[in-house]
Motif scaffolding. Structure first.
Motif, short mmCIF file in Angstrom:
data_model
loop_
_atom_site.label_atom_id
_atom_site.label_comp_id
_atom_site.label_asym_id
_atom_site.label_seq_id
_atom_site.Cartn_x
_atom_site.Cartn_y
_atom_site.Cartn_z
N UNK A 146 4.81 57.29 53.13
CA UNK A 146 5.77 58.38 53.20
C UNK A 146 7.18 57.84 53.21
N UNK B 203 -7.90 61.70 55.50
CA UNK B 203 -7.74 61.94 54.07
C UNK B 203 -8.97 62.68 53.54
N UNK C 290 2.58 63.16 60.83
CA UNK C 290 1.53 62.24 60.40
C UNK C 290 0.42 62.15 61.44
N UNK C 291 0.82 62.24 62.73
CA UNK C 291 -0.20 62.17 63.78
C UNK C 291 -1.03 63.41 63.87
N UNK D 227 6.74 56.60 63.87
CA UNK D 227 6.39 57.99 64.10
C UNK D 227 6.17 58.30 65.56
N UNK E 202 -1.98 65.20 61.36
CA UNK E 202 -2.82 65.57 60.24
C UNK E 202 -4.22 65.01 60.40
N UNK F 24 -2.17 55.32 69.90
CA UNK F 24 -2.96 56.34 69.21
C UNK F 24 -2.85 56.22 67.69
N UNK F 25 -1.97 55.37 67.22
CA UNK F 25 -1.78 55.31 65.78
C UNK F 25 -2.84 54.42 65.13
N UNK G 8 -0.27 55.57 55.87
CA UNK G 8 0.31 56.82 55.38
C UNK G 8 1.79 56.89 55.74
N UNK G 9 2.11 56.49 56.96
CA UNK G 9 3.49 56.54 57.41
C UNK G 9 4.37 55.64 56.54
N UNK H 194 -3.25 55.76 59.56
CA UNK H 194 -2.03 56.53 59.80
C UNK H 194 -0.80 55.67 59.59
#
Lengths: 221, 479
Positions: B17, A38, A32-33, A26, A35, B5-6, B13-14, B10
């Motif tokens: 997806x 959860x 995704x970043x 990403x 959002x 930053x990830x 989730x990535x 995340x």
């Protein structure tokens, strides 16, 4: 609204792929970043007024169910308790030949003879004032039991059609009822037909399969 | 990781997806096709009601067949494909666990859409049954049942492998729906078609099923989607865990009974109808509790809701859930039902629930899900705006016209002195309004599908980076 832009197309061999793109990772600008975390629930309590409302609603519906469930009886069919199916208490329905006869007539005869009993001139003979119907009852009983076909003169008008047979469809009681009705409707004033008469004639005719003709009926006594 | 930053969540989730990308696109594409086809059938049906000679020369396009085809295509083609896509995706994300055995989803999806193609073809050829919501010929039901069971099993499997400690409210609804629906479908097929029961028992089973398609399948999944996306986009917690619990268990307890109110006045034991009425009225509890929970969560964030494509649709849908359910409960009362039964009021109500609520929530869900599956933003904010305005004004026009028309139609039909044909003529302006509403919906659907196609092809990218929002006002992020 900003007009969409087309990306520059590059042939596959010369396209620039970096690690990110190759691994499908990403880009920070991508969704995704962007959002937030959860979802989770807070711990606020249920408002007291809502609780009271739910309790009242449940109580009211409990009263309703008690009132209208009739002990979960399978044989009660409406909430006023007017329709109860219970073999022990069903009253024998009073058989009124004129009422039942009218029902049978409206369901089976009005297509040709019409609700007015006048028939259709040229096609279907009238019943109102017809001497064939109002004379001795043995004639109409025979017509209903076995049918009638061919030329016939009714009140000075000529007809040439076919009356279907109803002997297999209706019981003696029903034939007596519908004949009694037509012999007394629209100003007709012939006496009612008795069930016994129909039974007698049915037995006499036996398993005859021919339909009657007008000439044959004229000889009936 | 290349990108500092990830965070770990995340990354998860990535991964999730990406694991659902193929099947998600598969289901959404089929949903879009069925959506357009179903809208066309709906328009044909609507025009036939105001102008009966329309297409009447073709046996395939007689009213009985087109109407059945419309219902099955939108309910099982559009809604179910979209529910499979978004429902499974929300489930996988909340379970924090990428999909296992992805192939099964393609098998299920192929069975489903093949079954539907054959089934709708069968309806046009006149092989349809006379049972509303189950018109597709029985030779396709095994295909559909297998697809349902596979999807349901997959949802349960995702839950089984969950790596989250807490089970969030959306997961309750999804898990329950994945159990409920295959059960409903196989039971009704057995009891009505394969080993048919006697007499009115069939009607009882039929309406138990037909009402529960909405109540125990579409509603729980859509409520789960609202419960997921609303707090997610706003970045706030759902107001109250306790309200969620009351909402879920009261829905599970009462909705199952509500179908009997379709048989008010029918020849079935009166206690069943009374129990159905009680179930319908008690539905006020889950509806109001859920509405309060959503409303307090959304309060104070109106601007964010209005700017976010997904929330604009989802909040519109959630409001209509409250409204249509309230009307539904009232329609179950004997005195109210005496007027509305067998009128256009009921048709308006069905669209209020299945479109105003379910379809709008699904649009919102797809607007949120697809950018994450594709790593791509929506190409055109203008098309999303057009989609929203056409669909919201269209469905409001349809529900208002049919409710008013249907109400007076019912009053007139209860008066034996008014000839039936006069009543038919009286409803005509309302039927014209419905066709107009249908045209608006069609425009909205075309805008939506064009946007989806552009996005799938990647032929247009937006100039700015960041999510596609519906207003130039800068937003703190999210979609």
């Amino acid at each position: 609204m900003t007009p969409p832009q087309k990306p520059k197309k590059q042939p596959f061999e010369t396209a620039q792929f970096d690690d990110e793109a190759l691994h499908g990772r990403h880009d920070p600008a991508l969704p995704v970043y962007q959002e937030k975390g959860e979802p989770f629930e807070g711990n606020s309590e249920m408002p007291f007024a809502l609780f009271v409302a739910v309790v009242f609603l449940a109580f009211g519906m409990g009263v309703y169910l008690t009132r209208y469930s009739f002990d979960f009886d399978f044989f009660i069919y409406d909430h006023n308790k007017h329709l109860i199916l219970d073999a022990g208490s069903i009253k024998e329905e009073v058989w009124d030949p004129l009422v039942q006869g009218e029902k049978i007539f409206k369901k089976n005869c009005t297509q040709c003879h019409q609700t007015t009993g006048l028939g259709v001139p040229g096609s279907y003979p009238p019943l109102a004032g017809s001497s064939w119907l109002l004379g001795i009852d043995a004639i109409p009983v025979r017509v209903l039991l076995k049918g009638l076909e061919g030329p016939i003169e009714v009140e000075k008008a000529q007809f040439n059609g076919a009356m279907p047979t109803f002997g297999t469809k209706f019981s003696d009681k029903q034939i007596a009822a519908v004949l009694s009705y037509v012999r007394q409707a629209w100003g007709n004033a012939a006496p009612a037909v008795q069930e016994g008469t129909v039974t007698q004639i049915r037995q006499a005719l036996g398993d005859r399969s021919r339909v009657f003709s007008a000439t044959e009926l004229m000889s009936v006594k | 990781m290349n990108n500092p930053t990830m965070t770990l969540s995340q990354m998860t989730l990535s991964q999730i997806d990406r694991s659902l990308k193929g099947s998600g696109i598969f289901f959404v594409s089929w949903a879009c096709i069925w959506l357009l086809v179903g809208t066309l059938f709906a328009l044909i049906t609507s025009i036939k009601l105001q102008y009966p000679p329309f297409l009447s020369g073709y046996e395939w396009f007689t009213f009985g067949r087109v109407r059945a085809a419309h219902l099955n295509v939108v309910a099982y083609g559009w809604v179910n494909n979209a529910l499979f896509a978004v429902g499974l995706w929300v489930m996988a994300r909340l379970c924090k666990s990428p999909v296992r055995h992805k192939g099964m989803l393609y098998v299920a999806g192929s069975f489903w859409n093949l079954g539907l193609l054959l089934g709708v073809g069968g309806i046009f050829m006149g092989h349809n049954s006379a049972v509303e919501w189950l018109e597709m010929p029985t030779y396709v039901s095994p295909l559909l049942a297998v697809a349902y069971v596979l999807i349901g099993a997959w949802g349960v499997l995702a839950f089984w492998h969950r790596e989250s400690d807490h089970v969030y409210v959306s997961q309750w609804y999804l898990l329950a729906a994945f159990f409920w629906f295959p059960w409903l479908y196989t039971i009704v097929q057995m009891l009505i078609f394969f080993t048919p029961m006697q007499g009115v028992m069939q009607s009882i089973t039929h309406w138990w099923f037909a009402h529960n398609v909405l109540g125990l399948w579409m509603t729980p999944i859509c409520v789960a989607i609202v419960y997921y996306i609303l707090p997610k986009v706003l970045g706030k917690p759902i107001h109250s865990y306790y309200l969620s619990v009351v909402g879920f268990w009261s829905l599970a307890l009462f909705y199952n009974w509500a179908g009997m109110h379709h048989l008010i006045g029918g020849p079935i034991p009166v206690w069943m109808i009374s129990a159905g009425i009680v179930g319908s009225i008690m539905m006020f509890v889950p509806v109001i509790v859920t509405a309060i929970n959503h409303h307090i969560t959304a309060m104070g964030s109106l601007r964010d809701i209005w700017n976010s494509p997904s929330l604009r649709f989802i909040v519109f849908g959630a409001m209509n859930y409250t409204l249509s359910s309230a009307f539904g409960s009232l329609m179950a009362l004997r005195s109210f039902n005496k007027i509305t039964h067998f009128t256009h009021f009921t048709v308006g109500h069905a669209h209020h629930g299945a479109y105003g609520f379910v379809t709008m929530v699904l649009f919102g869900g797809i607007y949120f899900m697809l950018p994450r599956l594709l790593n791509r933003e929506w190409p055109s904010a203008g098309l999303i705006r057009m989609h929203f305005w056409c669909c919201s004004s269209g469905i409001i026009l349809m529900v208002v016209a049919l409710s008013i028309g249907g109400w007076f139609q019912g009053l007139k039909m209860n008066n034996p002195n008014i000839p039936f044909l006069d009543i038919v003529r009286f409803t005509l302006p309302y039927l014209h309004a419905r066709t107009l509403a249908g045209l608006l919906l069609l425009c909205g659907h075309v805008a939506f599908v064009v946007n989806v196609v552009w996005m799938l092809r990647g032929s247009y990218v937006r100039s700015e980076t960041g999510p596609t929002l519906l207003s130039p006002v800068p937003n703190s992020g999210g979609l």
